[in-house]
Structures are given as C-alpha cells and as structure tokens.
Scaffold this motif. Structure first.
Motif, PDB file in Angstrom:
ATOM      1  N   GLY A   1      52.988  36.010  67.068  1.00 47.19           N
ATOM      2  CA  GLY A   1      51.910  35.595  67.958  1.00 47.19           C
ATOM      3  C   GLY A   1      52.365  35.079  69.301  1.00 47.19           C
ATOM      4  O   GLY A   1      51.550  34.579  70.086  1.00 47.19           O
ATOM      5  N   ALA A   2      53.658  35.198  69.601  1.00 55.97           N
ATOM      6  CA  ALA A   2      54.162  34.776  70.908  1.00 55.97           C
ATOM      7  C   ALA A   2      53.808  35.833  71.954  1.00 55.97           C
ATOM      8  O   ALA A   2      53.557  37.000  71.624  1.00 55.97           O
ATOM      9  N   PRO A   3      53.792  35.456  73.237  1.00 58.20           N
ATOM     10  CA  PRO A   3      53.552  36.448  74.289  1.00 58.20           C
ATOM     11  C   PRO A   3      54.615  37.545  74.272  1.00 58.20           C
ATOM     12  O   PRO A   3      55.756  37.309  73.859  1.00 58.20           O
ATOM     13  N   ALA A   4      54.244  38.725  74.702  1.00 55.18           N
ATOM     14  CA  ALA A   4      55.186  39.838  74.740  1.00 55.18           C
ATOM     15  C   ALA A   4      56.373  39.487  75.630  1.00 55.18           C
ATOM     16  O   ALA A   4      56.186  39.084  76.790  1.00 55.18           O
ATOM     17  N   PRO A   5      57.585  39.613  75.143  1.00 56.24           N
ATOM     18  CA  PRO A   5      58.745  39.292  75.970  1.00 56.24           C
ATOM     19  C   PRO A   5      59.074  40.414  76.945  1.00 56.24           C
ATOM     20  O   PRO A   5      58.585  41.538  76.814  1.00 56.24           O
ATOM     21  N   THR A   6      59.900  40.085  77.908  1.00 58.94           N
ATOM     22  CA  THR A   6      60.512  41.089  78.772  1.00 58.94           C
ATOM     23  C   THR A   6      61.865  41.463  78.174  1.00 58.94           C
ATOM     24  O   THR A   6      62.562  40.605  77.630  1.00 58.94           O
ATOM     25  N   VAL A   7      62.233  42.737  78.274  1.00 60.16           N
ATOM     26  CA  VAL A   7      63.521  43.200  77.755  1.00 60.16           C
ATOM     27  C   VAL A   7      64.305  43.843  78.883  1.00 60.16           C
ATOM     28  O   VAL A   7      63.777  44.701  79.601  1.00 60.16           O
ATOM     29  N   TRP A   8      65.548  43.424  79.041  1.00 63.59           N
ATOM     30  CA  TRP A   8      66.456  44.039  80.008  1.00 63.59           C
ATOM     31  C   TRP A   8      67.238  45.162  79.337  1.00 63.59           C
ATOM     32  O   TRP A   8      67.719  45.017  78.209  1.00 63.59           O
ATOM     33  N   GLU A   9      67.392  46.258  80.043  1.00 64.28           N
ATOM     34  CA  GLU A   9      68.245  47.348  79.582  1.00 64.28           C
ATOM     35  C   GLU A   9      68.809  48.070  80.801  1.00 64.28           C
ATOM     36  O   GLU A   9      68.062  48.405  81.723  1.00 64.28           O
ATOM     37  N   THR A  10      70.121  48.291  80.812  1.00 65.13           N
ATOM     38  CA  THR A  10      70.759  48.953  81.951  1.00 65.13           C
ATOM     39  C   THR A  10      70.926  50.459  81.742  1.00 65.13           C
ATOM     40  O   THR A  10      71.134  51.192  82.706  1.00 65.13           O
ATOM     41  N   ASN A  11      70.841  50.911  80.492  1.00 65.81           N
ATOM     42  CA  ASN A  11      71.029  52.327  80.192  1.00 65.81           C
ATOM     43  C   ASN A  11      69.671  53.024  80.178  1.00 65.81           C
ATOM     44  O   ASN A  11      68.834  52.736  79.323  1.00 65.81           O
ATOM     45  N   PRO A  12      69.425  53.958  81.106  1.00 66.44           N
ATOM     46  CA  PRO A  12      68.114  54.635  81.150  1.00 66.44           C
ATOM     47  C   PRO A  12      67.741  55.309  79.838  1.00 66.44           C
ATOM     48  O   PRO A  12      66.563  55.414  79.501  1.00 66.44           O
ATOM     49  N   ILE A  13      68.736  55.743  79.070  1.00 67.85           N
ATOM     50  CA  ILE A  13      68.483  56.431  77.809  1.00 67.85           C
ATOM     51  C   ILE A  13      67.767  55.518  76.822  1.00 67.85           C
ATOM     52  O   ILE A  13      66.982  55.975  75.984  1.00 67.85           O
TER      53      ILE A  13
ATOM     54  N   LEU B   1      62.774  36.394  77.279  1.00 68.97           N
ATOM     55  CA  LEU B   1      63.605  37.466  77.833  1.00 68.97           C
ATOM     56  C   LEU B   1      64.624  37.851  76.771  1.00 68.97           C
ATOM     57  O   LEU B   1      65.310  36.989  76.216  1.00 68.97           O
ATOM     58  N   ILE B   2      64.713  39.144  76.494  1.00 76.93           N
ATOM     59  CA  ILE B   2      65.687  39.687  75.558  1.00 76.93           C
ATOM     60  C   ILE B   2      66.588  40.643  76.333  1.00 76.93           C
ATOM     61  O   ILE B   2      66.102  41.479  77.088  1.00 76.93           O
ATOM     62  N   VAL B   3      67.878  40.512  76.157  1.00 78.38           N
ATOM     63  CA  VAL B   3      68.831  41.344  76.883  1.00 78.38           C
ATOM     64  C   VAL B   3      69.421  42.367  75.922  1.00 78.38           C
ATOM     65  O   VAL B   3      70.153  42.014  74.992  1.00 78.38           O
ATOM     66  N   GLY B   4      69.059  43.639  76.124  1.00 75.55           N
ATOM     67  CA  GLY B   4      69.529  44.725  75.277  1.00 75.55           C
ATOM     68  C   GLY B   4      68.400  45.341  74.487  1.00 75.55           C
ATOM     69  O   GLY B   4      67.700  44.654  73.741  1.00 75.55           O
ATOM     70  N   HIS B   5      68.191  46.663  74.652  1.00 74.86           N
ATOM     71  CA  HIS B   5      67.098  47.341  73.982  1.00 74.86           C
ATOM     72  C   HIS B   5      67.605  48.329  72.936  1.00 74.86           C
ATOM     73  O   HIS B   5      67.079  49.420  72.769  1.00 74.86           O
ATOM     74  N   GLY B   6      68.661  47.909  72.218  1.00 77.27           N
ATOM     75  CA  GLY B   6      69.050  48.636  71.024  1.00 77.27           C
ATOM     76  C   GLY B   6      68.139  48.249  69.874  1.00 77.27           C
ATOM     77  O   GLY B   6      67.094  47.617  70.060  1.00 77.27           O
ATOM     78  N   ALA B   7      68.539  48.604  68.665  1.00 82.91           N
ATOM     79  CA  ALA B   7      67.703  48.316  67.500  1.00 82.91           C
ATOM     80  C   ALA B   7      67.469  46.820  67.333  1.00 82.91           C
ATOM     81  O   ALA B   7      66.350  46.384  67.016  1.00 82.91           O
ATOM     82  N   LEU B   8      68.510  46.006  67.544  1.00 80.73           N
ATOM     83  CA  LEU B   8      68.360  44.564  67.360  1.00 80.73           C
ATOM     84  C   LEU B   8      67.407  43.973  68.391  1.00 80.73           C
ATOM     85  O   LEU B   8      66.518  43.182  68.053  1.00 80.73           O
ATOM     86  N   GLY B   9      67.540  44.347  69.647  1.00 76.87           N
ATOM     87  CA  GLY B   9      66.635  43.852  70.677  1.00 76.87           C
ATOM     88  C   GLY B   9      65.198  44.254  70.421  1.00 76.87           C
ATOM     89  O   GLY B   9      64.266  43.473  70.638  1.00 76.87           O
ATOM     90  N   ARG B  10      64.997  45.469  69.955  1.00 80.38           N
ATOM     91  CA  ARG B  10      63.641  45.952  69.662  1.00 80.38           C
ATOM     92  C   ARG B  10      63.019  45.152  68.522  1.00 80.38           C
ATOM     93  O   ARG B  10      61.831  44.809  68.558  1.00 80.38           O
TER      94      ARG B  10
END
Length: 317
Positions: A172-184, A153-162
């Motif tokens: 080769g790890a499984p695709a993580p889930t990313v939390w983001e509160t800003n729809p943009i 789980l990654i919290v934040g979908h800015g450049a660093l989270g991406r």
C-alpha cells in the motif's frame, strides 16, 4: 538413490553428472525437481570462486536454492505427503559432492519442514520464492505498519528491484521510482516509473534501496536523500564500499545492510504468492533444459536480456 545434478567441479568448471543422494530419514522427503532458478548472486560467486570463505565451502559442489518439485517419497515424520508440489530451498546433500546449497538436481533429499507447499497454479514461479524473500527482507520489519519507511527510490531494475517495487505497492505504499542505466532492462514496470538516473530531477528521497551492487554509487545516493534519510544496501558489493563524509554528515544519513532473508520473509512471500496477491508474472524470461545447464549459466550471468533463468528438470533422468 541416484540423481542428475549440476556440479561446480572447481571455479568456472561446470558439469552435469550423476551423483548419489544421502539416505532420507523419517523427517525427510524426496523431491523430483521440476524447475529450479539460477541465482546471479550466490551461485555466481560460487561459480567464479569469489565467494568469501565460510565453513563447509569447497569443491566439487552442487549449487542452488530455488527449486520447485513434486514429493515422491515422504517420511512418516516429515509432515508432508506424496504428490505435493513444494518449494525447495536446497537439500541435505550428496555423497560425492558438497551441497551448497544442493538444489540443482533432478532429485533431492530435504527435511519436510524446510519445504513450502505451493498452489498448483504457481508452477515454475515458485522458484522465485527465495528472490522474493530477499526483496521482502530489504523492507522494514512489519512493512504494513511502516509504509512511510518503505523505499521511494530503488536502484536497479533486475528481478530483485522489480520484486521490491511490487512488494512496496502490494503493502500500500506509493509507487516507487526505479533507476536503471541499461536500456534493455527499462521495460517491465508494473505501475511504477523506471528512469535513467541522469533524467531524475527529484530531490529528497526518504528511503533509497540499492540492489545494483554498483561500485562508487553511494555519493550519488546521499545527494538524493532528505535529511535523516536512509540508504539500504541490498546488493552485493565486490569492492570496498565508501562515501564522501561531509554530504552524508550534513544529511545525517543512515545506512542499513539487508543480507539473507529470514524465515518470516519466506512465510510472507508464500502467503502472498499462494493467494495470488503477489504478481510474479514477467520475471522469468529464459528457460533451458537441465542438460543445457552450461549454456543456461552463461546466459544467466552474462546476458542483460535475462532477468531470470529457469532450468527445466522434467525430462532429466
């Protein structure tokens, strides 16, 4: 030799003006900057005056450590040659301003050993190396042999989270889930899922990496951990970090702080990016000529649509 540079004259006061470069030594190169990235972490702290005190901090200063340029002079002991495209993590400085970290200028003097040669096709994307190295530092040492400890789980979908998400999948790890509160900022995923935390029904993440820097977030993250799970704090927190102890106690939660990248992180990113294995597309969303630096910084620091801002120095004197 003179250069045009972005100067933070004092907190919240920015100018673009001419400075004199320090004289290069035989170990140095002179680089004509083409592009430089604006950091919304370190540079924002320097611009706002909120950077914690450290030796050498003071104004006026030239910020920046995310540069890409062409070597126009190479000292005989620099290990580099004229014409090479290189990543520049900062510079040796200027005579009328401090260099913290001195990369936002049309020309810079830097030890050749500190530069990293770039594949020509990378172009402006080479300015993302420091951010990508920071993302890599959020992972365990030797990530390829510790896939089970990489963030789920990654919290934040800015450049660093991406970048963290892309690196997890590259290893080769499984695709993580990313939390983001800003729809943009919910668009732009490459093979992983981005959701609002309120919509996440998953329980029991093994490793959670927070790069949001949000205050008061730890309790909600502890609630999502498996027993013995780890929370990585990869953001910068302007307020004291605290959490409610009993839930963390029951889970025997572990906390790890990921700070500045190390040389091995940067070398890993250079190898991935120069070979084309690390996808850096879609992260640079805004560009401005260096002469419009004031507008560029305002956008980088204040516009949620801006994932990464690049200054273009190619027309600078």
């Amino acid at each position: 030799m003179n250069t045009l540079a972005v100067v933070f004259e004092a907190p919240t006061q920015l100018s673009v003006r001419e400075l004199t470069l320090v004289a290069p030594t035989p170990q140095d190169v002179v680089v004509a900057m083409r592009w430089s990235g604006i950091s919304t972490g370190t540079e924002k702290l320097l611009f706002t005056g909120r950077m914690p005190p450290f030796p050498g901090l003071g104004y006026p200063l030239v910020p920046g450590y995310e540069g890409v340029g062409e070597i126009i002079e190479a000292g005989v002991e620099s290990g580099r040659r004229v014409g090479q495209l290189v990543y520049v993590p900062g510079s040796k400085g200027f005579t009328e301003a401090r260099g913290l970290f001195g990369g936002q200028a049309s020309r810079v003097v830097v030890p050749g050993a500190k530069t990293i040669p770039l594949a020509d096709q990378l172009g402006e994307q080479g300015a993302l190396f420091a951010l990508a190295a920071t993302a890599h530092h959020c992972l365990e040492a030797d990530p390829a042999n510790h896939l089970d400890t990489l963030p789920t789980l990654i919290v934040g979908h800015g450049a660093l989270g991406r970048l963290i998400a892309r690196l997890c999948m590259l290893y080769g790890a499984p695709a993580p889930t990313v939390w983001e509160t800003n729809p943009i900022r919910m668009d732009g995923a490459r093979g992983y899922t981005v959701i609002h935390p309120n919509d996440d029904t998953t329980r029991g993440y093994r490793t959670i990496c927070d790069v949001s820097g949000a205050n008061g977030i730890l309790d909600s993250l502890v609630d999502k951990l498996v027993p013995g799970g780890e929370i990585i704090l990869g953001g910068f927190y302007s307020e004291p970090v605290s959490f409610t102890f009993p839930p963390a106690f029951l889970r025997e939660a572990r906390l790890r702080i990921a700070a500045q990248w190390k040389e091995q992180d940067l070398m890993a990113i250079a190898g991935f990016a120069n070979s084309g294995r690390l996808d850096l597309d879609g992260l640079i969303t805004h560009r401005e000529p260096a002469a419009r630096a004031a507008d560029a910084y305002a956008t980088a620091f204040g516009d949620p649509h801006c994932v990464k801002m690049i200054l273009d120095w190619r027309s600078a004197a």
